[in-house]
Design a protein around this motif. Structure first.
Motif, PDB file in Angstrom:
ATOM      1  N   SER A  43      10.984  -9.414  -7.641  1.00  0.00           N
ATOM      2  CA  SER A  43      11.828  -8.436  -7.238  1.00  0.00           C
ATOM      3  C   SER A  43      12.517  -8.694  -5.949  1.00  0.00           C
TER       4      SER A  43
ATOM      5  N   ARG B 174      15.112 -11.509  -6.034  1.00  0.00           N
ATOM      6  CA  ARG B 174      16.297 -11.051  -6.776  1.00  0.00           C
ATOM      7  C   ARG B 174      17.091 -10.318  -5.565  1.00  0.00           C
TER       8      ARG B 174
ATOM      9  N   ARG C 193       9.803 -17.344 -17.464  1.00  0.00           N
ATOM     10  CA  ARG C 193      10.046 -16.146 -16.748  1.00  0.00           C
ATOM     11  C   ARG C 193      11.222 -16.091 -15.555  1.00  0.00           C
TER      12      ARG C 193
ATOM     13  N   THR D 291      14.454 -17.610 -16.606  1.00  0.00           N
ATOM     14  CA  THR D 291      15.366 -16.715 -17.465  1.00  0.00           C
ATOM     15  C   THR D 291      15.926 -15.658 -16.426  1.00  0.00           C
ATOM     16  N   GLN D 292      15.247 -15.488 -15.394  1.00  0.00           N
ATOM     17  CA  GLN D 292      15.897 -14.382 -14.588  1.00  0.00           C
ATOM     18  C   GLN D 292      16.775 -14.987 -13.454  1.00  0.00           C
TER      19      GLN D 292
END
Length: 133
Positions: free
Chosen positions: A22, A25, A59, A62-63
């Protein structure tokens, strides 16, 4: 700049990884996942095995998270590995998971998390895993 997350394959490690993703990002920052073993035992349940690392890799990819996963086995404790990685990569943040311990447990035993909190040169974000019923 980099965000460093200390990862172990536990609910606390998963909570730390989720929060680190988080943060990475939000800031568009590279994520460095550190999962280490002192190498002093034949089996170390804190050291993620290949299927777990592959799941993390997928993971993050993909993000769209720019990332590196390190699994050092140099005889250093986990706190030293996380602190060294943070210094080497000029980390802007370290994310760690905390486990619940009794007051006596906190008094008697040293803590990897405590050492990172006290010795880090950058901010440290400590997260807890969700409580289980």
């Amino acid at each position: 700049m980099t965000i460093v997350v200390g990862y172990v394959p536990t609910p606390e490690g998963e909570a730390a990884l989720t929060q680190a993703i988080s943060e990475a990002r939000k800031t568009g920052t590279r994520l460095l996942v550190v999962n280490s073993s002192k190498g002093d035992a034949l089996v170390d349940n804190r050291y993620a095995q290949e299927p777990e690392i592959q799941t993390i890799e997928e993971r993050l990819a993909t993000q769209g998270i720019d990332h590196v996963i390190k699994q050092p086995v140099r005889g250093h404790d986990a706190a030293a590995e996380v602190l060294d990685a943070a210094e080497e990569h000029n980390a802007q943040l370290i994310v760690i998971g905390l486990r619940r311990r009794t007051p006596v447990g906190k008094l008697i035993m040293g803590s990897t998390s405590q050492r990172i909190l006290l010795e880090a040169d950058c901010p440290v974000l400590a997260v807890k895993a969700a409580a289980t019923a």
